[in-house]
Design a protein around this motif. Sequence first.
Motif, PDB file in Angstrom:
ATOM      1  N   GLU A  29       0.858  -1.187   0.000  1.00 47.23           N
ATOM      2  CA  GLU A  29       0.000   0.000   0.000  1.00 47.23           C
ATOM      3  C   GLU A  29       0.893   1.235   0.000  1.00 47.23           C
ATOM      4  O   GLU A  29       2.068   1.170   0.354  1.00 47.23           O
ATOM      5  N   SER A  30       0.294   2.363  -0.370  1.00 52.92           N
ATOM      6  CA  SER A  30       1.038   3.615  -0.323  1.00 52.92           C
ATOM      7  C   SER A  30       0.108   4.749   0.091  1.00 52.92           C
ATOM      8  O   SER A  30      -1.115   4.631  -0.001  1.00 52.92           O
ATOM      9  N   ALA A  49      11.095   5.164  16.133  1.00 57.98           N
ATOM     10  CA  ALA A  49       9.975   6.111  16.228  1.00 57.98           C
ATOM     11  C   ALA A  49       8.618   5.513  15.856  1.00 57.98           C
ATOM     12  O   ALA A  49       7.627   6.232  15.802  1.00 57.98           O
ATOM     13  N   ILE A  50       8.547   4.217  15.621  1.00 55.73           N
ATOM     14  CA  ILE A  50       7.305   3.616  15.133  1.00 55.73           C
ATOM     15  C   ILE A  50       6.127   3.850  16.081  1.00 55.73           C
ATOM     16  O   ILE A  50       4.994   3.999  15.644  1.00 55.73           O
ATOM     17  N   SER A  51       6.382   3.935  17.375  1.00 54.12           N
ATOM     18  CA  SER A  51       5.273   4.137  18.312  1.00 54.12           C
ATOM     19  C   SER A  51       4.688   5.543  18.227  1.00 54.12           C
ATOM     20  O   SER A  51       3.625   5.802  18.781  1.00 54.12           O
ATOM     21  N   THR A  52       5.337   6.448  17.497  1.00 57.40           N
ATOM     22  CA  THR A  52       4.766   7.789  17.302  1.00 57.40           C
ATOM     23  C   THR A  52       3.747   7.820  16.167  1.00 57.40           C
ATOM     24  O   THR A  52       2.965   8.762  16.076  1.00 57.40           O
ATOM     25  N   TRP A  53       3.759   6.788  15.305  1.00 57.21           N
ATOM     26  CA  TRP A  53       2.827   6.816  14.174  1.00 57.21           C
ATOM     27  C   TRP A  53       2.027   5.532  13.962  1.00 57.21           C
ATOM     28  O   TRP A  53       1.052   5.540  13.209  1.00 57.21           O
ATOM     29  N   LEU A  54       2.377   4.435  14.608  1.00 55.83           N
ATOM     30  CA  LEU A  54       1.591   3.198  14.505  1.00 55.83           C
ATOM     31  C   LEU A  54       0.745   3.078  15.767  1.00 55.83           C
ATOM     32  O   LEU A  54       1.278   2.865  16.860  1.00 55.83           O
ATOM     33  N   SER A 124       5.144  13.738  -0.908  1.00 57.11           N
ATOM     34  CA  SER A 124       5.874  12.467  -0.883  1.00 57.11           C
ATOM     35  C   SER A 124       4.903  11.314  -1.006  1.00 57.11           C
ATOM     36  O   SER A 124       3.753  11.409  -0.568  1.00 57.11           O
ATOM     37  N   VAL A 125       5.393  10.221  -1.546  1.00 58.74           N
ATOM     38  CA  VAL A 125       4.646   8.970  -1.572  1.00 58.74           C
ATOM     39  C   VAL A 125       5.424   7.979  -0.717  1.00 58.74           C
ATOM     40  O   VAL A 125       6.618   7.758  -0.938  1.00 58.74           O
ATOM     41  N   ILE A 126       4.737   7.427   0.280  1.00 58.69           N
ATOM     42  CA  ILE A 126       5.349   6.428   1.152  1.00 58.69           C
ATOM     43  C   ILE A 126       4.708   5.090   0.817  1.00 58.69           C
ATOM     44  O   ILE A 126       3.496   4.937   0.931  1.00 58.69           O
ATOM     45  N   PHE A 158      -2.063  -3.599  10.104  1.00 59.52           N
ATOM     46  CA  PHE A 158      -0.844  -2.896  10.502  1.00 59.52           C
ATOM     47  C   PHE A 158      -0.455  -1.853   9.443  1.00 59.52           C
ATOM     48  O   PHE A 158      -0.147  -0.710   9.764  1.00 59.52           O
ATOM     49  N   VAL A 159      -0.456  -2.256   8.183  1.00 59.27           N
ATOM     50  CA  VAL A 159      -0.022  -1.375   7.101  1.00 59.27           C
ATOM     51  C   VAL A 159      -0.966  -0.184   6.958  1.00 59.27           C
ATOM     52  O   VAL A 159      -0.519   0.973   6.907  1.00 59.27           O
ATOM     53  N   ASP A 160      -2.262  -0.440   6.911  1.00 56.08           N
ATOM     54  CA  ASP A 160      -3.231   0.657   6.760  1.00 56.08           C
ATOM     55  C   ASP A 160      -3.147   1.646   7.921  1.00 56.08           C
ATOM     56  O   ASP A 160      -3.123   2.862   7.723  1.00 56.08           O
ATOM     57  N   SER A 161      -3.089   1.103   9.138  1.00 48.81           N
ATOM     58  CA  SER A 161      -2.992   1.946  10.327  1.00 48.81           C
ATOM     59  C   SER A 161      -1.689   2.736  10.337  1.00 48.81           C
ATOM     60  O   SER A 161      -1.668   3.928  10.660  1.00 48.81           O
ATOM     61  N   GLY A 162      -0.607   2.070   9.972  1.00 47.97           N
ATOM     62  CA  GLY A 162       0.691   2.734   9.951  1.00 47.97           C
ATOM     63  C   GLY A 162       0.772   3.863   8.944  1.00 47.97           C
ATOM     64  O   GLY A 162       1.265   4.954   9.255  1.00 47.97           O
ATOM     65  N   LEU A 163       0.281   3.626   7.739  1.00 49.37           N
ATOM     66  CA  LEU A 163       0.326   4.679   6.723  1.00 49.37           C
ATOM     67  C   LEU A 163      -0.569   5.855   7.093  1.00 49.37           C
ATOM     68  O   LEU A 163      -0.191   7.020   6.905  1.00 49.37           O
TER      69      LEU A 163
END
Length: 173
Positions: A29-30, A49-54, A124-126, A158-163
């Motif tokens: 996903e992006s 830093a993953i806990s700041t955005w996931l 940006s595209v992530i 995980f991916v949807d929530s993270g993005l």
Amino acid sequence: MNKFILFLVTLIFSASVLAHGPTPQKVQESVTVNVSPEKAWELVKDFGAISTWLSSAKVTKIEKRGEDTYRIITLESGDKLDEKLRSTDEDLKKIRWEITKGNVPFTDFNAYMIVSKGSNDNESVIQWTARFYRVYKLNPPIPEGQDDATAKAAVQGFVDSGLAGLKKVLESK
């Protein structure tokens, strides 16, 4: 005799086709964010830093084990994930990691994220790509909760929530 040998060869090849085990799964996903690729990359490459955005990651701890870097994520459920940093490429703006241990409904998880320029300098595209298998490695019957659909749904979450989290954090700064 020749028909018997042909029958045996056919039988052996037929059985091997059915004995292949699980199929690799993939989620890719992006998300487009309204910040420069450099700003997006600064957050994405920060392995701790993953806990700041996931949203499901409550606490992250970084550990060095020999030459390797690991992050231990405590999830909101209380479960922990051990993830090993595989590589970071500054030129490609790409980070790769794998889950080495954790109570999740999938296994052999390897992932990477790439940050690229969007349609202008402040976009940006992530992209997040994850490859994994279901937990149950044998052929059917597959126990409930250890199937491909369960594994894919968990990783997709995980991916949807993270993005979504990355977009929110990056665009609020």
